[in-house]
Motif scaffolding. Structure first.
Motif, PDB file in Angstrom:
ATOM      1  N   MET A   1       0.850  -1.175   0.000  1.00  0.00           N
ATOM      2  CA  MET A   1       0.000   0.000   0.000  1.00  0.00           C
ATOM      3  C   MET A   1       0.896   1.239   0.000  1.00  0.00           C
ATOM      4  N   ILE A   2       0.568   2.203  -0.821  1.00  0.00           N
ATOM      5  CA  ILE A   2       1.331   3.457  -0.924  1.00  0.00           C
ATOM      6  C   ILE A   2       0.933   4.396   0.219  1.00  0.00           C
ATOM      7  N   CYS A   3       1.926   4.921   0.916  1.00  0.00           N
ATOM      8  CA  CYS A   3       1.692   5.892   1.984  1.00  0.00           C
ATOM      9  C   CYS A   3       1.400   7.256   1.364  1.00  0.00           C
ATOM     10  N   LEU A   4       0.294   7.877   1.760  1.00  0.00           N
ATOM     11  CA  LEU A   4      -0.069   9.193   1.235  1.00  0.00           C
ATOM     12  C   LEU A   4       0.827  10.305   1.772  1.00  0.00           C
ATOM     13  N   TRP A   5       1.578  10.040   2.854  1.00  0.00           N
ATOM     14  CA  TRP A   5       2.434  11.058   3.445  1.00  0.00           C
ATOM     15  C   TRP A   5       3.826  11.082   2.828  1.00  0.00           C
ATOM     16  N   CYS A   6       4.446   9.898   2.701  1.00  0.00           N
ATOM     17  CA  CYS A   6       5.827   9.884   2.207  1.00  0.00           C
ATOM     18  C   CYS A   6       5.977   9.243   0.830  1.00  0.00           C
ATOM     19  N   GLY A   7       4.918   8.602   0.338  1.00  0.00           N
ATOM     20  CA  GLY A   7       4.959   8.019  -0.995  1.00  0.00           C
ATOM     21  C   GLY A   7       5.606   6.650  -1.078  1.00  0.00           C
ATOM     22  N   SER A   8       6.078   6.116   0.044  1.00  0.00           N
ATOM     23  CA  SER A   8       6.702   4.787   0.007  1.00  0.00           C
ATOM     24  C   SER A   8       5.616   3.725  -0.139  1.00  0.00           C
ATOM     25  N   ASN A   9       6.052   2.536  -0.475  1.00  0.00           N
ATOM     26  CA  ASN A   9       5.088   1.437  -0.591  1.00  0.00           C
ATOM     27  C   ASN A   9       5.078   0.576   0.670  1.00  0.00           C
ATOM     28  N   GLU A  10       5.419   1.181   1.807  1.00  0.00           N
ATOM     29  CA  GLU A  10       5.473   0.458   3.071  1.00  0.00           C
ATOM     30  C   GLU A  10       4.262   0.710   3.961  1.00  0.00           C
ATOM     31  N   GLY A  11       3.184   1.248   3.391  1.00  0.00           N
ATOM     32  CA  GLY A  11       1.956   1.438   4.149  1.00  0.00           C
ATOM     33  C   GLY A  11       1.245   0.114   4.335  1.00  0.00           C
ATOM     34  N   ALA A  12       0.648  -0.076   5.498  1.00  0.00           N
ATOM     35  CA  ALA A  12      -0.071  -1.312   5.795  1.00  0.00           C
ATOM     36  C   ALA A  12      -1.411  -0.978   6.433  1.00  0.00           C
ATOM     37  N   GLU A  13      -2.440  -1.746   6.063  1.00  0.00           N
ATOM     38  CA  GLU A  13      -3.746  -1.571   6.691  1.00  0.00           C
ATOM     39  C   GLU A  13      -3.665  -2.030   8.135  1.00  0.00           C
ATOM     40  N   THR A  14      -4.295  -1.262   9.016  1.00  0.00           N
ATOM     41  CA  THR A  14      -4.287  -1.563  10.445  1.00  0.00           C
ATOM     42  C   THR A  14      -5.580  -1.038  11.052  1.00  0.00           C
ATOM     43  N   LYS A  15      -5.788  -1.316  12.304  1.00  0.00           N
ATOM     44  CA  LYS A  15      -6.927  -0.775  13.049  1.00  0.00           C
ATOM     45  C   LYS A  15      -6.353   0.006  14.218  1.00  0.00           C
ATOM     46  N   GLN A  16      -6.818   1.228  14.395  1.00  0.00           N
ATOM     47  CA  GLN A  16      -6.280   2.110  15.427  1.00  0.00           C
ATOM     48  C   GLN A  16      -7.408   2.749  16.236  1.00  0.00           C
ATOM     49  N   PRO A  35     -10.432   1.560  10.853  1.00  0.00           N
ATOM     50  CA  PRO A  35      -9.543   1.252   9.726  1.00  0.00           C
ATOM     51  C   PRO A  35      -8.563   2.405   9.484  1.00  0.00           C
ATOM     52  N   SER A  36      -7.284   2.062   9.433  1.00  0.00           N
ATOM     53  CA  SER A  36      -6.236   3.066   9.324  1.00  0.00           C
ATOM     54  C   SER A  36      -5.110   2.545   8.443  1.00  0.00           C
ATOM     55  N   VAL A  37      -4.163   3.425   8.173  1.00  0.00           N
ATOM     56  CA  VAL A  37      -2.943   3.062   7.446  1.00  0.00           C
ATOM     57  C   VAL A  37      -1.768   3.398   8.345  1.00  0.00           C
ATOM     58  N   SER A  38      -0.843   2.454   8.461  1.00  0.00           N
ATOM     59  CA  SER A  38       0.375   2.658   9.238  1.00  0.00           C
ATOM     60  C   SER A  38       1.558   2.491   8.289  1.00  0.00           C
ATOM     61  N   CYS A  39       2.412   3.502   8.217  1.00  0.00           N
ATOM     62  CA  CYS A  39       3.565   3.447   7.322  1.00  0.00           C
ATOM     63  C   CYS A  39       4.813   3.095   8.108  1.00  0.00           C
ATOM     64  N   HIS A  40       5.478   2.041   7.681  1.00  0.00           N
ATOM     65  CA  HIS A  40       6.702   1.606   8.350  1.00  0.00           C
ATOM     66  C   HIS A  40       7.892   2.494   7.983  1.00  0.00           C
ATOM     67  N   ALA A  41       7.804   3.212   6.868  1.00  0.00           N
ATOM     68  CA  ALA A  41       8.910   4.066   6.430  1.00  0.00           C
ATOM     69  C   ALA A  41       8.950   5.388   7.201  1.00  0.00           C
ATOM     70  N   CYS A  42       7.811   6.080   7.285  1.00  0.00           N
ATOM     71  CA  CYS A  42       7.811   7.406   7.926  1.00  0.00           C
ATOM     72  C   CYS A  42       7.182   7.399   9.318  1.00  0.00           C
ATOM     73  N   GLY A  43       6.523   6.288   9.686  1.00  0.00           N
ATOM     74  CA  GLY A  43       5.924   6.185  11.014  1.00  0.00           C
ATOM     75  C   GLY A  43       4.551   6.823  11.141  1.00  0.00           C
ATOM     76  N   MET A  44       4.022   7.393  10.057  1.00  0.00           N
ATOM     77  CA  MET A  44       2.722   8.058  10.103  1.00  0.00           C
ATOM     78  C   MET A  44       1.605   7.019  10.214  1.00  0.00           C
TER      79      MET A  44
END
Length: 89
Positions: A1-16, A35-44
């Motif tokens: 999943m593409i992170c909307l904040w940093c553009g990396s493909n390290e976004g993952a679906e999560t529940k927060q 339902p949320s997105v968690s990015c492993h690259a930028c931490g957002m």
């Protein structure tokens, strides 16, 4: 999943857990398992626009007086609506 904040493909679906101000502005509630997105690259951690709109519409369309301080996303979405849709959007 593409992170909307940093553009990396390290976004993952999560529940927060998120906190949302009610439309009347008198209080906020905790919404768990959202339902949320968690990015492993930028931490957002964020909610996609579709989820934000869904929550805001639902809070506008239901009787929020009887909502508990904490509710799950699925419980919130299953609350009976006073209107069928948000006619102001």
């Amino acid at each position: 999943m593409i992170c909307l904040w940093c553009g990396s493909n390290e976004g993952a679906e999560t529940k927060q857990t998120v906190y949302w101000e009610l439309p009347d502005g008198l209080r906020a509630i905790e919404i768990t398992c959202t339902p949320s997105v968690s990015c492993h690259a930028c931490g957002m951690i964020y909610q996609e626009e579709e989820i934000v709109t869904t929550i805001e519409d639902q809070l506008f369309l239901i009787d929020t007086i009887h909502l508990a301080k904490s509710i799950t996303y699925d419980e919130l979405m299953s609350q009976p609506r006073r209107l069928k849709r948000n006619y102001f959007r």
